[in-house]
Design an enzyme around this catalytic site. Structure first.
Site, PDB file in Angstrom:
ATOM      1  N   ASP A  66       0.855  -1.183   0.000  1.00  0.00           N
ATOM      2  CA  ASP A  66       0.000   0.000   0.000  1.00  0.00           C
ATOM      3  C   ASP A  66       0.896   1.239   0.000  1.00  0.00           C
ATOM      4  OD1 ASP A  66      -2.516   1.453   0.333  1.00  0.00           O
ATOM      5  OD2 ASP A  66      -1.787   1.894   2.334  1.00  0.00           O
ATOM      6  N   THR A  99      -2.992   5.151  -4.034  1.00  0.00           N
ATOM      7  CA  THR A  99      -1.934   5.885  -3.332  1.00  0.00           C
ATOM      8  C   THR A  99      -0.562   5.663  -3.971  1.00  0.00           C
ATOM      9  OG1 THR A  99      -1.834   4.029  -1.797  1.00  0.00           O
ATOM     10  CG2 THR A  99      -3.098   5.925  -1.101  1.00  0.00           C
ATOM     11  N   THR A 100      -0.350   4.494  -4.567  1.00  0.00           N
ATOM     12  CA  THR A 100       0.924   4.230  -5.249  1.00  0.00           C
ATOM     13  C   THR A 100       0.937   4.959  -6.589  1.00  0.00           C
ATOM     14  OG1 THR A 100       0.877   2.040  -4.236  1.00  0.00           O
ATOM     15  CG2 THR A 100       2.494   2.401  -5.980  1.00  0.00           C
ATOM     16  N   ASP A 133      -9.196   0.113   2.015  1.00  0.00           N
ATOM     17  CA  ASP A 133      -9.176   0.604   0.629  1.00  0.00           C
ATOM     18  C   ASP A 133     -10.462   0.230  -0.096  1.00  0.00           C
ATOM     19  OD1 ASP A 133      -6.709   1.535   1.195  1.00  0.00           O
ATOM     20  OD2 ASP A 133      -5.614   0.388  -0.312  1.00  0.00           O
TER      21      ASP A 133
END
Length: 540
Positions: free
Chosen positions: A73, A106-107, A404
């Site tokens: 994550d 998020t990545t 998520d």
């Protein structure tokens, strides 16, 4: 006078040294500062780039205390990294913003920001001013966002038929540790959101969803409980383990005699005095237990502890009790059961009791672990997701994965439009930006083309992480999209034989993707405009 400084005297004649480190202070300005920022951002982006996609690799972070975290994550990786560079810290904040607002991507947002800065560096080397690059990026972003709106599909949300939502949740969980049972986890997340969603306001109250984990057992043992789960057991081992039609007294007052609020002390000087004190205590305990029973309660939930004597009296009077229940759990129990939190025994009435269909104790195999489940509550909206895993690392990563998925489903409740994943929407946006750049006569066209190339970094990284030839795969998909005018074609990461993401049900929320592109662009524009870095306390 020494090499490092000079001696001076104050008004009292005391010597002090003036250090000559002002000229040795590192201070960057102009293009050097911007290049330093770009290098830091690229380093952070390259760290998380290998974690992108369903075949992305995990990272292991070890804290100074020796605590190990294994995750892919992006927000967690960056949060656990000890970064000192100012721009690297901004990248961490960028990922955190995406996580707080959207929960997923998020990545990708960090990889995109790193790619945009990498492209900007080449343009700066060609002599284009950073402000013109920033303006070009802004224009390209507007084109990309308009393209996303154009290619988005509306996803009707039906509480009775949730297959669409499950498919989106499965895309989110595809890159997580829970991927071996990601259909089950997707259904848990969707059912949890459907239980608490307010479709009139188009919003979801996350306070009503509690995620609880317990190590031991398999991931497949995870379940959704339509009620509240608390990590406690009955205060006395012989109290009943199951209570049907429970009436809960939710107390924040302790089962103990009132203490005198004075500075005087009580001296017990004889056995007779001790017996009187003991009798007084027993009488007070009896009163408290009787007040709870008179209100009609058959279960006491207490925020504080109580000693063995009170516990024994509760057992003797057939009043099961749970002690040391934390504040957040007390509040959730009150919301779920429709009860009121009572701060004094004298205020307890039958109207303030909570209602539950059944309260039962869960036991786990041969271990002594026990948990209480409160089900059949008055307010059916409160739910608990109970996660199991072989060890603490797996349970923690499962919690992050479920968070998520919950965020993505919540975003669909707010805005039901989706775009197609696997890099399909990024390639479509890149094609649109390049077309727009060809029609732009100003210098900004170079920045726009660079923006298009940066967008293609996401599908490029997906192909790379999946063991495909990145450049050949990307060129092939881009050519197919242009020739067929089909924006559903992306990288076939799971090698299913078809690049059509619509057929593979690889879906992302439109809100998440738009947020990703706009956040990355805004941060890059800000970084390109910083041309001087001074640390606090430096000279004027």
């Amino acid at each position: 006078m020494s090499a490092v400084g000079t001696v001076a005297f104050d008004e009292y004649g005391r010597p002090f040294i003036i250090l000559r480190d002002q000229e040795s202070k590192s201070r960057l300005s102009g293009i050097d500062a911007i290049k330093s920022h770009i290098l830091a951002a690229k380093t952070v982006a390259s760290t998380v780039r290998t974690s992108l996609g369903p075949n992305g690799l995990d990272k292991m972070m070890v804290s100074p205390d020796g605590e190990v975290t294994v995750t892919n994550d992006g927000a967690t990786i960056l949060d656990k990294m000890d970064v000192s560079h100012q721009i690297a810290k901004l990248m961490v904040e960028l990922s955190k913003s995406q996580d707080d607002e959207i929960g997923d991507g998020t990545t990708g947002v960090v990889v995109l920001a790193g790619a945009l800065l990498e492209q900007a560096e080449e343009l700066i080397d060609r002599g284009i001013h950073p402000i013109r690059i920033a303006d070009g990026y802004e224009t390209a972003m507007r084109v990309a966002l308009a393209k996303l709106d154009e290619i988005a599909d509306d996803f009707p949300i039906d509480a009775k038929n949730t297959e669409n939502l499950v498919q989106v949740a499965m895309t989110t969980l595809g890159s997580k540790i829970v991927t071996k049972c990601h259909r089950q986890f997707a259904e848990i997340a969707v059912n949890a959101i459907m239980s608490v969603a307010d479709f009139d306001r188009k919003d979801v109250d996350f306070e009503l969803i509690k995620v609880e984990g317990k190590q031991g057992g398999k991931l497949e043992d995870s379940q959704l409980i339509k009620g509240v789960l608390i990590d406690k057991d009955m205060s006395h081992p012989q109290m009943p383990k199951t209570i049907k039609n429970a009436k809960l007294a939710i107390l924040t007052c302790p089962f103990e005699p009132p203490k005198p609020k004075t500075k005087h002390k009580l001296d017990v000087t004889s056995a007779e005095d001790y017996r009187k004190l003991q009798e007084y205590e027993r009488k007070k305990f009896h009163e408290m237990v009787q007040q709870v029973k008179d209100a009609g309660a058959n279960l006491a939930i207490c925020q504080w502890g109580f000693d063995d004597e009170a516990n024994h009296l509760l057992f003797q009077n057939d009043l099961p009790a749970v002690r040391w229940v934390g504040g957040p759990e007390i509040e959730l129990i009150a919301i779920a059961t429709g009860g009121r939190i009572v701060p004094r025994f004298s205020e307890l009435t039958s109207e303030k009791l909570g209602d539950a269909g059944i309260v039962r104790e869960l036991t786990f195999g041969t271990t002594k672990d026990r948990m209480l489940v409160i089900e059949g509550c008055k307010n059916t909206k409160a739910v608990t997701i109970f996660l199991r895993g072989g060890n603490k690392m797996i349970v923690d990563e499962a919690k992050r994965s479920v968070h998520d998925a919950l965020c993505v489903i919540r975003n669909l409740v707010r805005d039901s439009r989706v775009v197609y994943g696997g890099g399909a929407c990024e390639i479509a946006c890149a094609i649109a930006v390049n077309k727009s750049a060809d029609m732009n006569p100003s210098l900004e066209q170079y920045a726009m083309r660079a923006y298009g190339q940066a967008l293609e970094t996401i599908p490029l990284a997906l192909a790379e992480n999946s063991g495909l030839n990145p450049i050949e795969t990307l060129s092939d998909i881009r050519a197919q999209q242009v020739n067929s005018n089909n924006s559903h074609l992306g990288i076939d990461c799971l090698q299913q034989g078809s690049p059509n993401m619509k057929e593979q049900h690889v879906l992302e929320t439109l809100a998440g993707k738009k947020q990703q592109i706009s956040l990355a662009t805004q941060l890059v524009r800000m970084i390109l405009k910083i041309d001087d870095v001074r640390s606090p306390g430096e000279g004027q």
